[in-house]
Write an enzyme that holds these catalytic residues in place. Structure first.
Site, PDB file in Angstrom:
ATOM      1  CG  HIS A  27      -2.022  -1.007   1.147  1.00  0.00           C
ATOM      2  ND1 HIS A  27      -2.402  -1.784   2.211  1.00  0.00           N
ATOM      3  CD2 HIS A  27      -2.807  -1.369   0.110  1.00  0.00           C
ATOM      4  CE1 HIS A  27      -3.395  -2.584   1.843  1.00  0.00           C
ATOM      5  NE2 HIS A  27      -3.651  -2.357   0.574  1.00  0.00           N
ATOM      6  CG  HIS A  28       3.255   1.807  -2.248  1.00  0.00           C
ATOM      7  ND1 HIS A  28       4.188   0.788  -2.243  1.00  0.00           N
ATOM      8  CD2 HIS A  28       2.450   1.576  -3.311  1.00  0.00           C
ATOM      9  CE1 HIS A  28       3.938  -0.014  -3.265  1.00  0.00           C
ATOM     10  NE2 HIS A  28       2.899   0.421  -3.918  1.00  0.00           N
ATOM     11  CB  CYS A  29       2.585   4.874   3.885  1.00  0.00           C
ATOM     12  SG  CYS A  29       3.886   3.949   4.709  1.00  0.00           S
ATOM     13  CB  ALA A  30      -1.092   5.476  -0.285  1.00  0.00           C
TER      14      ALA A  30
END
Lengths: 124, 133
Positions: free
Chosen positions: B87-90
Site C-alpha cells: 500500500h506504500h502507506c497509502a
C-alpha cells in the site's frame, strides 16, 4: 531458490476447498493490513473431526496457496490436530523458504485457523 | 540525538549537493519519462497516476494482470530488480481505487534506462510464471 514451485502455483490457480460455508461451527477472518491479504477460514466439526474445511480470501499466491494446502491437509483430521498445526508444519507443507516479509503471507491462513478455533463461532 | 543517522544524513546531503539537485531532478525525470513510455507498452500492465512526468516524482506505481504485487516483487527481486509492493502507506487511496496492492518502482541517481528495461522484461517473466500455472 524458486518460491513459485509448481505445487504452490497449482494451489493458487486451482484452490482446493475454496468457498464460503454457511453456518460454520468455526469461522474467522484474518487480514494483513500491511499487504492487504485477507483469508477467512470456515470449519464444520463432527465428533471432534474437521468434516468440512473451506476458505475464501484474496491475496498473493503464497497466502492463497497456503490456505488451500491447509484445507486439503486438515480435512477429515481431528480438531485437536488442526488446532495444534504449527508454523513450521505450514512452512514444510509449502516446501519453500520464505523471507520474514513473505512469511506473514505464508502464515496468514494458519493464524486465521487458530483464531477460528480459539474464538469459536466468531464473525469478524 | 541519533548521531550515526545525523552523520549519515549529512553525508547523503553532501553527496547530492555535489551532484547538484537540479541534475538529480533532471535524471529522475528522464528515467520516469522512459519508464512511463516503456512500462505502458507491457501487455497487462496498468500504471496509476498521470502518464506524463508533469506532477510526478521519480516513482511509478502499477499492477500486472494475473500477478499479485507481492508475487511480482518477489519474482523481480530474484532477478535483481528491487520493487516496493503493497500500500506504500497509502491505504485509503488503494481502497478508493479498489486495489489490494500495487507494485512501485522508484528511480534515483544510480539507476539507468537499462534498469527499467530489466524491470519490463522481469514483468513479462513473472506473467509467464503465472500463466504456466
Amino acid at each position: 531458490m524458486n518460491l513459485y514451485r509448481e505445487h504452490v502455483l497449482d494451489h493458487y490457480a486451482n484452490p482446493r476447498h475454496f468457498g464460503e460455508l454457511a453456518n460454520a461451527d468455526f469461522q474467522h477472518t484474518e487480514a494483513n493490513p500491511v499487504c492487504g491479504d485477507e483469508v477467512t477460514i470456515y470449519l464444520n466439526i463432527q465428533n471432534g473431526v474437521v468434516d468440512e474445511f473451506r476458505f475464501t480470501g484474496k491475496g498473493c499466491a503464497i497466502s492463497m496457496a497456503a490456505a488451500s494446502i491447509l484445507a486439503e491437509r486438515l480435512t477429515r483430521r481431528s480438531l485437536a490436530e488442526a488446532a495444534a498445526f504449527t508454523d513450521q508444519q505450514m512452512q514444510d507443507e509449502l516446501g519453500i523458504s520464505l523471507s520474514p516479509t513473505r512469511l506473514k503471507c505464508g502464515l496468514l491462513a494458519i493464524s486465521a485457523l487458530r483464531k477460528a478455533v480459539k474464538l469459536g463461532k466468531v464473525i469478524s | 540525538m541519533p548521531v550515526a543517522e545525523a552523520v549519515g544524513w549529512a553525508a547523503a546531503v553532501r553527496y547530492l549537493e555535489k551532484l547538484g539537485m537540479e541534475h538529480v531532478a533532471e535524471h529522475e525525470s528522464s528515467l520516469t519519462e522512459y519508464a512511463l513510455e516503456h512500462l505502458a507498452k507491457v501487455p497487462g500492465l496498468t500504471i496509476y497516476g498521470p502518464l506524463e512526468t508533469a506532477n510526478r516524482v521519480g516513482v511509478v506505481s502499477f499492477t500486472v494482470d494475473g500477478v499479485h504485487a507481492h508475487d511480482l516483487a518477489t519474482i523481480l527481486d530474484q532477478g535483481g530488480v528491487a520493487l516496493r509492493s503493497g500500500h506504500h502507506c497509502a491505504h485509503p487511496l488503494h481502497d478508493k481505487l479498489g486495489l489490494p496492492a500495487t507494485a512501485r518502482a522508484s528511480f534515483s541517481v544510480y539507476n539507468t534506462a537499462g534498469d527499467i528495461d530489466r524491470l519490463a522484461a522481469g514483468v513479462c517473466d513473472a506473467q509467464k510464471v503465472f500463466q504456466a500455472a
